[in-house]
Scaffold this motif. Structure first.
Motif, PDB file in Angstrom:
ATOM      1  N   ILE A 152     -10.498 116.931 -21.542  1.00  0.00           N
ATOM      2  CA  ILE A 152      -9.372 116.514 -20.881  1.00  0.00           C
ATOM      3  C   ILE A 152      -8.915 116.974 -19.563  1.00  0.00           C
ATOM      4  N   ALA A 153      -8.361 116.096 -18.724  1.00  0.00           N
ATOM      5  CA  ALA A 153      -8.065 116.435 -17.195  1.00  0.00           C
ATOM      6  C   ALA A 153      -6.864 115.696 -16.904  1.00  0.00           C
ATOM      7  N   VAL A 154      -5.996 116.246 -15.721  1.00  0.00           N
ATOM      8  CA  VAL A 154      -5.142 115.476 -15.083  1.00  0.00           C
ATOM      9  C   VAL A 154      -5.410 115.442 -13.714  1.00  0.00           C
ATOM     10  N   ILE A 155      -4.741 114.446 -12.895  1.00  0.00           N
ATOM     11  CA  ILE A 155      -4.796 114.710 -11.333  1.00  0.00           C
ATOM     12  C   ILE A 155      -3.265 114.578 -11.226  1.00  0.00           C
ATOM     13  N   GLN A 156      -2.745 115.776 -10.460  1.00  0.00           N
ATOM     14  CA  GLN A 156      -1.322 115.577 -10.069  1.00  0.00           C
ATOM     15  C   GLN A 156      -1.301 114.956  -8.863  1.00  0.00           C
ATOM     16  N   LEU A 157      -0.617 113.896  -8.624  1.00  0.00           N
ATOM     17  CA  LEU A 157      -0.202 113.149  -7.371  1.00  0.00           C
ATOM     18  C   LEU A 157       1.191 113.329  -6.991  1.00  0.00           C
ATOM     19  N   PRO A 158       1.076 113.042  -5.662  1.00  0.00           N
ATOM     20  CA  PRO A 158       2.425 112.978  -5.104  1.00  0.00           C
ATOM     21  C   PRO A 158       3.138 111.709  -5.338  1.00  0.00           C
ATOM     22  N   ALA A 159       4.285 111.837  -6.151  1.00  0.00           N
ATOM     23  CA  ALA A 159       4.975 110.556  -6.756  1.00  0.00           C
ATOM     24  C   ALA A 159       5.277 109.623  -5.868  1.00  0.00           C
ATOM     25  N   ALA A 160       5.963 110.075  -4.498  1.00  0.00           N
ATOM     26  CA  ALA A 160       6.461 109.176  -3.529  1.00  0.00           C
ATOM     27  C   ALA A 160       5.220 108.266  -2.984  1.00  0.00           C
ATOM     28  N   ALA A 161       4.114 108.702  -2.995  1.00  0.00           N
ATOM     29  CA  ALA A 161       2.947 108.219  -2.286  1.00  0.00           C
ATOM     30  C   ALA A 161       2.294 107.249  -3.426  1.00  0.00           C
ATOM     31  N   VAL A 162       2.472 107.523  -4.550  1.00  0.00           N
ATOM     32  CA  VAL A 162       1.943 106.406  -5.403  1.00  0.00           C
ATOM     33  C   VAL A 162       2.915 105.268  -5.493  1.00  0.00           C
ATOM     34  N   ALA A 163       4.227 105.747  -5.554  1.00  0.00           N
ATOM     35  CA  ALA A 163       5.336 104.641  -5.866  1.00  0.00           C
ATOM     36  C   ALA A 163       5.347 103.795  -4.529  1.00  0.00           C
ATOM     37  N   ALA A 164       4.823 104.572  -3.470  1.00  0.00           N
ATOM     38  CA  ALA A 164       4.899 103.413  -2.155  1.00  0.00           C
ATOM     39  C   ALA A 164       3.887 102.256  -2.172  1.00  0.00           C
TER      40      ALA A 164
END
Length: 300
Positions: A152-164
């Motif tokens: 199992i793994a996650v990728i932590q992303l910049p939320a604002a960039a994803v929402a844009a």
């Protein structure tokens, strides 16, 4: 065996050659790249906007200073506004300097092809045009024993960039031991659905066995088969109306309808090599998965 797409070599193409290579694969297989998951009992899943593709940019010529390849390699799911859940084997065993991006587009392969033409010779620009870059976190206990590989793994992303770039509702994670609580009879009657960007089941041709397609978000029904402490096994048999996962679907979601709601019960990890029989998925209601996820997302 894993269902990570990069291991198959079918889509490991340089940014500048993405369109030409994709065309060559289609020509060899005689199948449109718009089909994925499998070719039976599967349909496109444009409504599953929380399901995305994991894209890697990495060095493939021994010169780590200039990463030269970019492509989608796995599937995954947004479980909150900045956390993309995937498999541990999707973020492991890469050359030094690998960079990971996430795309929530429906047709990631077409986006990569277009970006590869627009940014020929510049894989970083290609990757940025298609996805949002993030930071990988793999369970430090991976790879564990087969009983619980901590895959199992996650990728932590910049939320604002994803929402844009995309609108989505994060997937609902299960409560602790939720699958156990259902019991065998209720599990047998629970609708399950697999989603992802993976390739089709094995097809034989003049050049041998191939797994054509991939790069487009699809979904298919699967049926409960067996439950183990860390695994749920899901039947992909066509005569029973099931579809199934294949290479490139690693890390992607296996949803279950529980109490009338769609719950992200497990993530696809492996299965039979021709992709006809069984999807073996890592349970997200199990203690090890929950212990890892607790550092990144609020759990029910």
């Amino acid at each position: 065996m894993s269902f990570r797409n990069a291991g198959s070599g079918k889509r490991r193409v340089s940014a500048g050659l993405a369109a030409a290579a994709a065309g060559a694969v289609v020509a060899m297989a005689g199948v449109s790249p718009a089909a994925a998951i499998n070719s039976y009992n599967a349909v496109p899943a444009p409504e599953r906007t929380e399901v995305g593709a994991l894209i890697a940019q990495w060095d493939d010529d021994g010169d780590a200073a200039t990463p030269d390849r970019v492509d989608w390699v796995c599937s995954g799911t947004m479980v909150d506004r900045d956390t993309f859940l995937t498999a541990g084997h999707c973020t492991s065993d890469w050359p030094a300097g690998v960079r990971f991006y996430v795309s929530l587009d429906q047709d990631v392969q077409s986006e990569l092809d277009a970006a590869g033409q627009a940014h020929a010779g510049d894989p970083a620009a290609t990757a940025a045009a298609v996805g949002v870059e993030g930071v990988p976190h793999t369970d430090p206990a991976y790879p564990g024993p087969s009983a619980d590989p901590h895959d199992i793994a996650v990728i932590q992303l910049p939320a604002a960039a994803v929402a844009a770039r995309w609108s989505f509702t994060p997937a609902t994670l299960p409560a602790p031991g939720e699958l156990n609580a259902l019991g065998p009879q209720q599990l047998n009657s629970t609708p399950f659905e697999v989603a992802g960007y993976g390739t089709q089941e094995a097809q034989r041709g003049p050049g041998g066995q191939t797994h054509p397609g991939g790069g487009v978000r699809m979904k298919a029904p699967v049926a409960f088969d067996a439950l183990n402490p860390s695994w749920v096994r899901l039947a992909m048999t066509a005569p029973q109306g099931n579809g199934g996962a294949c290479y490139g679907d690693s890390g992607g979601p296996d949803f279950a309808v529980i109490g009338g709601s769609l719950v992200l019960a497990a993530t696809t990890i492996t299965g039979d090599s021709p992709c006809y029989a069984t999807n073996v998925a890592y349970r997200l209601d199990a203690p090890a998965a929950r212990a890892f996820l607790a550092a990144f997302v609020a759990l029910p």
